[in-house]
Design an enzyme around this catalytic site. Structure first.
Site, PDB file in Angstrom:
ATOM      1  N   ALA A  91      59.460  18.630  22.399  1.00 46.80           N
ATOM      2  CA  ALA A  91      58.135  18.079  22.101  1.00 46.80           C
ATOM      3  C   ALA A  91      57.117  19.014  22.738  1.00 46.80           C
ATOM      4  O   ALA A  91      57.436  19.740  23.689  1.00 46.80           O
ATOM      5  CB  ALA A  91      58.020  16.679  22.692  1.00 46.80           C
ATOM      6  N   GLY A 151      62.992  17.129  22.485  1.00 44.43           N
ATOM      7  CA  GLY A 151      62.773  16.530  21.161  1.00 44.43           C
ATOM      8  C   GLY A 151      63.372  17.338  20.029  1.00 44.43           C
ATOM      9  O   GLY A 151      63.683  16.785  18.969  1.00 44.43           O
ATOM     10  N   GLU A 185      66.890  16.303  19.960  1.00 42.82           N
ATOM     11  CA  GLU A 185      66.921  14.922  19.451  1.00 42.82           C
ATOM     12  C   GLU A 185      66.724  14.891  17.933  1.00 42.82           C
ATOM     13  O   GLU A 185      67.323  14.068  17.240  1.00 42.82           O
ATOM     14  CB  GLU A 185      65.842  14.096  20.151  1.00 42.82           C
ATOM     15  CG  GLU A 185      66.174  13.884  21.630  1.00 42.82           C
ATOM     16  CD  GLU A 185      65.060  13.155  22.361  1.00 42.82           C
ATOM     17  OE1 GLU A 185      64.000  13.775  22.587  1.00 42.82           O
ATOM     18  OE2 GLU A 185      65.236  11.974  22.682  1.00 42.82           O
ATOM     19  N   GLU A 239      64.395  16.915  29.952  1.00 44.61           N
ATOM     20  CA  GLU A 239      63.257  16.048  30.297  1.00 44.61           C
ATOM     21  C   GLU A 239      63.206  15.662  31.766  1.00 44.61           C
ATOM     22  O   GLU A 239      62.116  15.514  32.332  1.00 44.61           O
ATOM     23  CB  GLU A 239      63.272  14.774  29.427  1.00 44.61           C
ATOM     24  CG  GLU A 239      62.824  14.999  27.988  1.00 44.61           C
ATOM     25  CD  GLU A 239      63.935  15.432  27.056  1.00 44.61           C
ATOM     26  OE1 GLU A 239      65.034  15.800  27.518  1.00 44.61           O
ATOM     27  OE2 GLU A 239      63.695  15.423  25.830  1.00 44.61           O
TER      28      GLU A 239
HETATM   29  N1  COA Z   1      55.940  22.687  24.481  1.00 47.97           N
HETATM   30  C1  COA Z   1      54.853  23.473  24.388  1.00 47.97           C
HETATM   31  N2  COA Z   1      54.904  24.808  24.401  1.00 47.97           N
HETATM   32  C2  COA Z   1      56.127  25.371  24.512  1.00 47.97           C
HETATM   33  C3  COA Z   1      57.291  24.610  24.622  1.00 47.97           C
HETATM   34  C4  COA Z   1      57.173  23.206  24.606  1.00 47.97           C
HETATM   35  N3  COA Z   1      58.229  22.383  24.654  1.00 47.97           N
HETATM   36  N4  COA Z   1      58.354  25.451  24.745  1.00 47.97           N
HETATM   37  C5  COA Z   1      57.843  26.706  24.700  1.00 47.97           C
HETATM   38  N5  COA Z   1      56.511  26.651  24.566  1.00 47.97           N
HETATM   39  C6  COA Z   1      55.568  27.775  24.488  1.00 47.97           C
HETATM   40  C7  COA Z   1      55.316  28.374  25.852  1.00 47.97           C
HETATM   41  O1  COA Z   1      54.363  27.616  26.574  1.00 47.97           O
HETATM   42  C8  COA Z   1      54.811  29.747  25.454  1.00 47.97           C
HETATM   43  O2  COA Z   1      53.492  29.599  24.978  1.00 47.97           O
HETATM   44  P1  COA Z   1      52.303  30.541  25.561  1.00 47.97           P
HETATM   45  O3  COA Z   1      52.666  31.915  25.088  1.00 47.97           O
HETATM   46  O4  COA Z   1      51.091  29.972  24.899  1.00 47.97           O
HETATM   47  O5  COA Z   1      52.341  30.400  27.047  1.00 47.97           O
HETATM   48  C9  COA Z   1      55.678  30.069  24.230  1.00 47.97           C
HETATM   49  O6  COA Z   1      56.134  28.834  23.730  1.00 47.97           O
HETATM   50  C10 COA Z   1      56.878  30.934  24.559  1.00 47.97           C
HETATM   51  O7  COA Z   1      57.639  30.281  25.556  1.00 47.97           O
HETATM   52  P2  COA Z   1      58.082  30.969  26.945  1.00 47.97           P
HETATM   53  O8  COA Z   1      58.331  29.883  27.937  1.00 47.97           O
HETATM   54  O9  COA Z   1      57.126  32.045  27.308  1.00 47.97           O
HETATM   55  O10 COA Z   1      59.460  31.645  26.483  1.00 47.97           O
HETATM   56  P3  COA Z   1      60.700  31.993  27.414  1.00 47.97           P
HETATM   57  O11 COA Z   1      61.603  32.850  26.588  1.00 47.97           O
HETATM   58  O12 COA Z   1      60.254  32.506  28.728  1.00 47.97           O
HETATM   59  O13 COA Z   1      61.446  30.578  27.690  1.00 47.97           O
HETATM   60  C11 COA Z   1      62.282  28.393  27.104  1.00 47.97           C
HETATM   61  C12 COA Z   1      61.989  29.847  26.620  1.00 47.97           C
HETATM   62  C13 COA Z   1      62.732  27.608  25.875  1.00 47.97           C
HETATM   63  C14 COA Z   1      63.406  28.407  28.137  1.00 47.97           C
HETATM   64  C15 COA Z   1      60.997  27.798  27.703  1.00 47.97           C
HETATM   65  O14 COA Z   1      59.937  27.986  26.790  1.00 47.97           O
HETATM   66  C16 COA Z   1      61.087  26.331  28.023  1.00 47.97           C
HETATM   67  O15 COA Z   1      61.712  25.941  28.982  1.00 47.97           O
HETATM   68  N6  COA Z   1      60.409  25.475  27.201  1.00 47.97           N
HETATM   69  C17 COA Z   1      60.284  24.076  27.460  1.00 47.97           C
HETATM   70  C18 COA Z   1      61.567  23.353  27.133  1.00 47.97           C
HETATM   71  C19 COA Z   1      61.453  21.873  27.454  1.00 47.97           C
HETATM   72  O16 COA Z   1      61.318  21.458  28.581  1.00 47.97           O
HETATM   73  N7  COA Z   1      61.521  21.053  26.395  1.00 47.97           N
HETATM   74  C20 COA Z   1      61.515  19.630  26.527  1.00 47.97           C
HETATM   75  C21 COA Z   1      60.177  19.070  26.272  1.00 47.97           C
HETATM   76  S1  COA Z   1      60.196  17.319  26.397  1.00 47.97           S
END
Ligand code: COA
Length: 259
Positions: free
Chosen positions: A67, A113, A116, A136
């Site tokens: 999400a 999400g 999910e 989460e």
């Molecule tokens: N919501 C909003 N933005 C997200 C996102 C999310 N769930 N997951 C990734 N993004 C965005 C990042 O903020 C970044 O945006 P920006 O360039 O504007 O800062 C972009 O996507 C790229 O992500 P980044 O984190 O820089 O890539 P990475 O390769 O370093 O890491 C992940 C990849 C997937 C490990 C990391 O993005 C992450 O942990 N995301 C969140 C996962 C999460 O907790 N999901 C559950 C949500 S309930």
């Protein structure tokens, strides 16, 4: 075909394709994307020219990284509860409850999400480099779009507890070993494999496929008696032209031609 801001959609060879198209944000599910998913699933579910659906993410890095956390900051307790309820209704009624097979083609990160959403699909195929998790708890939350309910049903309570309580990601090989994904394929074969599975299903009786999805879903639905749903559907199908054709074809030693 309706044009969406966050999705790319098309219909080809009886397959409805839905690509979540927010690659710069790793296809994170914001509320506008949920609105569009609701719209396209209503459209595809009702369209007789669409016999199955493939859902995937744009690019090679992410299926859906969860999400949209950036939208979480302003939500009140009441708004968060209704966001969760909204996701439940969309995922349960329109995706898991779709009357035609829905395949998640997991092309990278499927987190929160995003996982999910994949869990609500009927079949999951992942690339060798895909990573899956419900992180989460690391945000001080729990899964809110059905993860605590669907993950244990798919992989068993023990694996679900470990994934949800640690928030750790698992790789595609582990996901296949615990039954979270059906198959793991090289990236370049992902869409072709999803299409092959659907094309096989399209050779079967359409009404039988719809009834089978409904009966399997009924097993997890505490408001319905799964055994009764199966008995009713089994009886109902005896009255269909597809059943007559299927049995006639078997007896005549030929392939059935379902209408
Ligand atoms: N919501 C909003 N933005 C997200 C996102 C999310 N769930 N997951 C990734 N993004 C965005 C990042 O903020 C970044 O945006 P920006 O360039 O504007 O800062 C972009 O996507 C790229 O992500 P980044 O984190 O820089 O890539 P990475 O390769 O370093 O890491 C992940 C990849 C997937 C490990 C990391 O993005 C992450 O942990 N995301 C969140 C996962 C999460 O907790 N999901 C559950 C949500 S309930």
């Amino acid at each position: 075909m309706v044009q969406y801001s966050n999705l790319r959609c098309e219909v080809k060879d009886s397959i409805g394709y839905i690509v979540i198209d927010r690659e710069a944000q790793l296809n994170a599910l914001n509320q506008a994307t949920l609105d569009e998913l609701q719209d396209v699933f209503m459209h595809f579910n009702a369209d007789n020219l669409v016999r199955g659906i493939i859902l995937t993410g744009a690019g090679q890095k992410a299926f859906i990284a969860g999400a949209d956390i950036k939208e979480f900051t302003d939500l009140s307790v009441i708004q968060a509860r209704s966001l969760s309820e909204r996701g439940h209704i969309l995922f349960s009624d329109l995706i898991q409850g779709a009357p035609k097979p829905v395949v998640a083609a997991i092309n990278g990160y499927a987190l929160g999400g995003g996982l999910e959403l994949a869990l609500a699909c009927h079949i999951r195929i992942a690339t060798e480099s895909a990573k899956m998790g419900l992180p989460e708890v690391s945000l001080g939350l729990i899964p809110g779009y059905g993860g605590t309910q669907r993950l244990p049903a798919l992989v068993g309570k023990g694996h679900a507890m470990q994934m949800i309580l640690t928030g750790d990601m698992i790789d595609a090989q582990k996901a296949a070993a615990i039954g979270l994904v059906n198959e793991v394929v090289p990236q370049e074969q992902l869409m072709a494999r999803a299409e092959t599975i659907l094309q096989k299903i399209f050779t079967r009786s359409r009404s039988a496929v719809t009834q089978a999805i409904d009966a399997i879903n009924a097993a997890e639905d505490k408001t319905r008696k799964g055994n009764h749903v199966e008995m009713d559907a089994f009886g109902h199908l005896f009255g269909t032209a597809d059943f007559k054709e299927g049995v006639a074809a078997f007896l005549e030693k030929r392939a059935p031609e379902f209408k």
